[in-house]
Design a protein around this motif. Structure first.
Motif, PDB file in Angstrom:
ATOM      1  N   ALA A 212       0.823  -1.216   0.000  1.00 11.60           N
ATOM      2  CA  ALA A 212       0.000   0.000   0.000  1.00 11.60           C
ATOM      3  C   ALA A 212       0.854   1.263   0.000  1.00 11.60           C
ATOM      4  O   ALA A 212       0.318   2.378   0.013  1.00 11.60           O
ATOM      5  CB  ALA A 212      -0.927  -0.006   1.215  1.00 11.60           C
ATOM      6  N   GLY A 213       2.190   1.107   0.015  1.00 11.57           N
ATOM      7  CA  GLY A 213       3.074   2.248  -0.150  1.00 11.57           C
ATOM      8  C   GLY A 213       3.618   2.868   1.112  1.00 11.57           C
ATOM      9  O   GLY A 213       4.081   4.016   1.095  1.00 11.57           O
ATOM     10  N   PHE A 214       3.622   2.146   2.234  1.00 11.44           N
ATOM     11  CA  PHE A 214       4.165   2.732   3.456  1.00 11.44           C
ATOM     12  C   PHE A 214       4.763   1.648   4.350  1.00 11.44           C
ATOM     13  O   PHE A 214       4.458   0.465   4.208  1.00 11.44           O
ATOM     14  CB  PHE A 214       3.090   3.506   4.231  1.00 11.44           C
ATOM     15  N   GLU A 215       5.622   2.104   5.255  1.00  7.22           N
ATOM     16  CA  GLU A 215       6.190   1.224   6.272  1.00  7.22           C
ATOM     17  C   GLU A 215       5.373   1.372   7.552  1.00  7.22           C
ATOM     18  O   GLU A 215       5.144   2.496   8.009  1.00  7.22           O
ATOM     19  CB  GLU A 215       7.658   1.581   6.550  1.00  7.22           C
ATOM     20  N   PRO A 216       4.932   0.280   8.144  1.00  6.86           N
ATOM     21  CA  PRO A 216       4.144   0.390   9.377  1.00  6.86           C
ATOM     22  C   PRO A 216       4.991   0.872  10.542  1.00  6.86           C
ATOM     23  O   PRO A 216       6.207   0.702  10.572  1.00  6.86           O
ATOM     24  CB  PRO A 216       3.657  -1.049   9.609  1.00  6.86           C
ATOM     25  N   THR A 217       4.325   1.494  11.517  1.00  6.05           N
ATOM     26  CA  THR A 217       4.983   1.989  12.725  1.00  6.05           C
ATOM     27  C   THR A 217       4.652   1.060  13.886  1.00  6.05           C
ATOM     28  O   THR A 217       3.478   0.767  14.148  1.00  6.05           O
ATOM     29  CB  THR A 217       4.501   3.413  13.062  1.00  6.05           C
ATOM     30  N   PHE A 218       5.684   0.589  14.590  1.00 11.23           N
ATOM     31  CA  PHE A 218       5.487  -0.332  15.701  1.00 11.23           C
ATOM     32  C   PHE A 218       5.726   0.389  17.026  1.00 11.23           C
ATOM     33  O   PHE A 218       6.743   1.065  17.195  1.00 11.23           O
ATOM     34  CB  PHE A 218       6.460  -1.517  15.623  1.00 11.23           C
ATOM     35  N   THR A 219       4.795   0.238  17.953  1.00 15.41           N
ATOM     36  CA  THR A 219       5.054   0.689  19.322  1.00 15.41           C
ATOM     37  C   THR A 219       5.785  -0.394  20.097  1.00 15.41           C
ATOM     38  O   THR A 219       6.649  -0.104  20.934  1.00 15.41           O
ATOM     39  CB  THR A 219       3.746   1.034  20.052  1.00 15.41           C
TER      40      THR A 219
END
Length: 301
Positions: A212-219
């Motif tokens: 989808a064109g993005f890197e996910p952000t992990f907490t």
């Protein structure tokens, strides 16, 4: 080449010590050394390098080790198969499964199997599909539930599709609800709780975000299944999990569907192609295959 020689060879390879290997297989150290030497003479190659008391496998030893382990595992399987009493009164099944399947699919199936065959010992190994395929190949498992496609397709394994399952988003019930349904692009601005490397669910989720064109952000990342659900309950972020897991997660988690086409995974039952599973494993295989009739594959995959 004798069975005992392979047994002694594997013991030395795993302990890297002749005396400890002899203790492990309950023979004297001189007898073990003599059998290893006889095996090397028969094969025409040294299997161990012995430098200043350090034992290491040679190239020939490295090549022989997986084959020897497989032969020993197959022999153990054959021994147990022959020794099983009639009507499956005793025996064992070694089943591998991903952690999410241990939580979602297996409890009901294993309960039904135990009710039918209370004398059968069930040994369950949790792991990612890559690890389970490796354990199957070396004879350490009878059956494994894996996610398709396999990380490394293997002609030595037979896989049969069991079911296809939707993935959903879970969040803390006390947190503000996400939009319904959740689009993959909505996860761009959401903190995620992520499984450790090696989890099939991690690869599916991260792959969908990148597509989808993005890197996910992990907490938080690196957890096992129970830990991930606990972190979500604590309000640390969202997680993408199988629908069967979400159904058992409790009221303190909110379950939200993914917008179409969503994410789905295909679960298959795998076993080695060159060795038939033991009788008890075949009975469990029948129950697992029957369970899919109650969980039809969704349309559109």
């Amino acid at each position: 080449m004798q069975f005992q020689q392979l047994l002694y060879f594997v013991a030395v390879a795993e302990t890297r010590h002749f005396t400890r290997a002899a203790e492990r297989v309950h023979v004297s150290q001189p007898s073990l050394s003599q059998q290893i030497k006889a095996l090397e003479q028969e094969l025409g190659a040294e299997l161990f390098s012995r430098a200043r008391g350090n034992i290491a496998l040679t190239d020939a030893g490295e090549a022989l080790l997986p084959l020897a382990r497989r032969i020993l595992a197959d022999t153990e399987t054959a021994r147990r198969e022959v020794q099983e009493l009639a009507q499956l009164k005793r025996g064992r099944v070694r089943l591998g499964a991903t952690p999410s399947l241990c939580t979602g699919l297996l409890p009901d199936v294993l309960r039904a199997f135990h009710d039918l065959h209370p004398g059968i010992e069930l040994l369950i190994e949790e792991g990612g599909s890559h690890d389970l395929v490796r354990e199957l190949a070396r004879g350490a498992l009878d059956l494994a539930l894996v996610v398709l496609p396999l990380p490394t397709p293997s002609p030595a394994l037979t896989t049969v599709e069991l079911l296809r399952e939707d993935l959903v988003v879970v969040s803390a019930a006390s947190a503000p609800p996400p939009r319904r349904p959740v689009r993959i692009t909505d996860l761009r601005d959401q903190p995620l709780v992520m499984f450790r490397h090696g989890y099939d669910l991690r690869e599916l989720t991260v792959g969908a975000c990148r597509a989808a064109g993005f890197e996910p952000t992990f907490t938080v990342e690196g957890g096992e299944l129970d830990a991930v659900l606990g972190f979500v309950r604590a309000g640390l972020g969202l997680a993408v999990v199988p629908a069967m897991v979400a159904a058992r997660a409790g009221r303190d988690l909110r379950v939200t569907a993914l917008a179409r086409p969503g994410l789905r995974r295909t679960i298959a039952l795998a076993h080695r192609s060159d060795v038939a599973p033991p009788r008890a494993a075949r009975e469990l295989q029948k129950l697992l295959m029957a369970s899919r009739r109650g969980k039809p594959a969704p349309d559109g995959l």
